[in-house]
Design a protein around this motif. Structure first.
Motif, PDB file in Angstrom:
ATOM      1  N   MET A 197      42.367  71.083  41.157  1.00 39.11           N
ATOM      2  CA  MET A 197      43.147  69.915  40.546  1.00 39.11           C
ATOM      3  C   MET A 197      44.463  70.102  39.862  1.00 39.11           C
TER       4      MET A 197
ATOM      5  N   PHE B 292      38.202  65.911  33.750  1.00 40.45           N
ATOM      6  CA  PHE B 292      39.353  66.774  34.145  1.00 40.45           C
ATOM      7  C   PHE B 292      38.655  68.259  33.683  1.00 40.45           C
TER       8      PHE B 292
ATOM      9  N   HIS C  70      44.115  60.382  41.704  1.00 41.40           N
ATOM     10  CA  HIS C  70      43.715  60.585  40.142  1.00 41.40           C
ATOM     11  C   HIS C  70      43.943  61.843  39.784  1.00 41.40           C
ATOM     12  N   TRP C  71      44.551  62.227  38.566  1.00 47.12           N
ATOM     13  CA  TRP C  71      44.608  63.447  38.019  1.00 47.12           C
ATOM     14  C   TRP C  71      45.809  64.346  38.821  1.00 47.12           C
TER      15      TRP C  71
ATOM     16  N   HIS D 187      50.087  71.948  34.519  1.00 47.55           N
ATOM     17  CA  HIS D 187      49.265  70.555  34.599  1.00 47.55           C
ATOM     18  C   HIS D 187      48.086  71.127  33.838  1.00 47.55           C
ATOM     19  N   THR D 188      47.437  72.059  34.180  1.00 52.83           N
ATOM     20  CA  THR D 188      45.744  72.653  33.612  1.00 52.83           C
ATOM     21  C   THR D 188      46.031  73.679  32.824  1.00 52.83           C
TER      22      THR D 188
ATOM     23  N   LEU E  68      43.924  58.383  35.964  1.00 55.25           N
ATOM     24  CA  LEU E  68      42.974  59.268  35.706  1.00 55.25           C
ATOM     25  C   LEU E  68      41.304  58.694  36.037  1.00 55.25           C
TER      26      LEU E  68
END
Length: 122
Positions: free
Chosen positions: A113, A40, A17-18, A105-106, A36
């Motif tokens: 993550m 998050f 996931h993620w 991504h983040t 997902l």
């Protein structure tokens, strides 16, 4: 010949996931798929918009002002650059993302993550 991309097959190949995977590129945009589940991290992308299109399940996108957008299959939402947000999937869902090739991504946050572009291309 230009090959077709099976979104279902790309999603079926995902195990984490993620952890989005790039399935195509259109000009300076990556088309990604991801599964997902859970919450998050709160983050923003200062220089890029981000598009979420829900394929399966339900997805909530929370915003720092306390509002949220609920996506159902077939719906999409564009998060404007600079907007703090957090995707939340109470149950597993599948999304297609369209992001500029430079999008982290983040966003502005580095966490366990976070997945690099190299990881997303693998």
């Amino acid at each position: 010949m230009i090959p077709a991309v099976s979104i279902d097959a790309a999603l079926a190949a995902l195990t984490d996931h993620w952890s989005p995977k790039v399935v195509a590129r259109v000009n300076d945009q990556y088309v990604k798929v991801a599964k997902l589940k859970g919450e998050f991290v709160w983050h923003r992308h200062d220089d890029e918009d981000e598009l979420f299109q829900l394929i399966r399940g339900r997805l909530r996108i929370q915003f720092e002002d306390g509002s949220e957008t609920l996506l159902s299959p077939g719906e999409l939402c564009v998060i404007p650059r600079g907007v703090m947000h957090r995707p939340v999937a109470d149950e597993e869902c599948a999304v297609l993302l369209i992001e500029t090739v430079t999008t982290k991504h983040t966003g502005d946050v580095e966490t366990p993550m976070t997945r690099s572009i190299a990881e997303q291309l693998a």
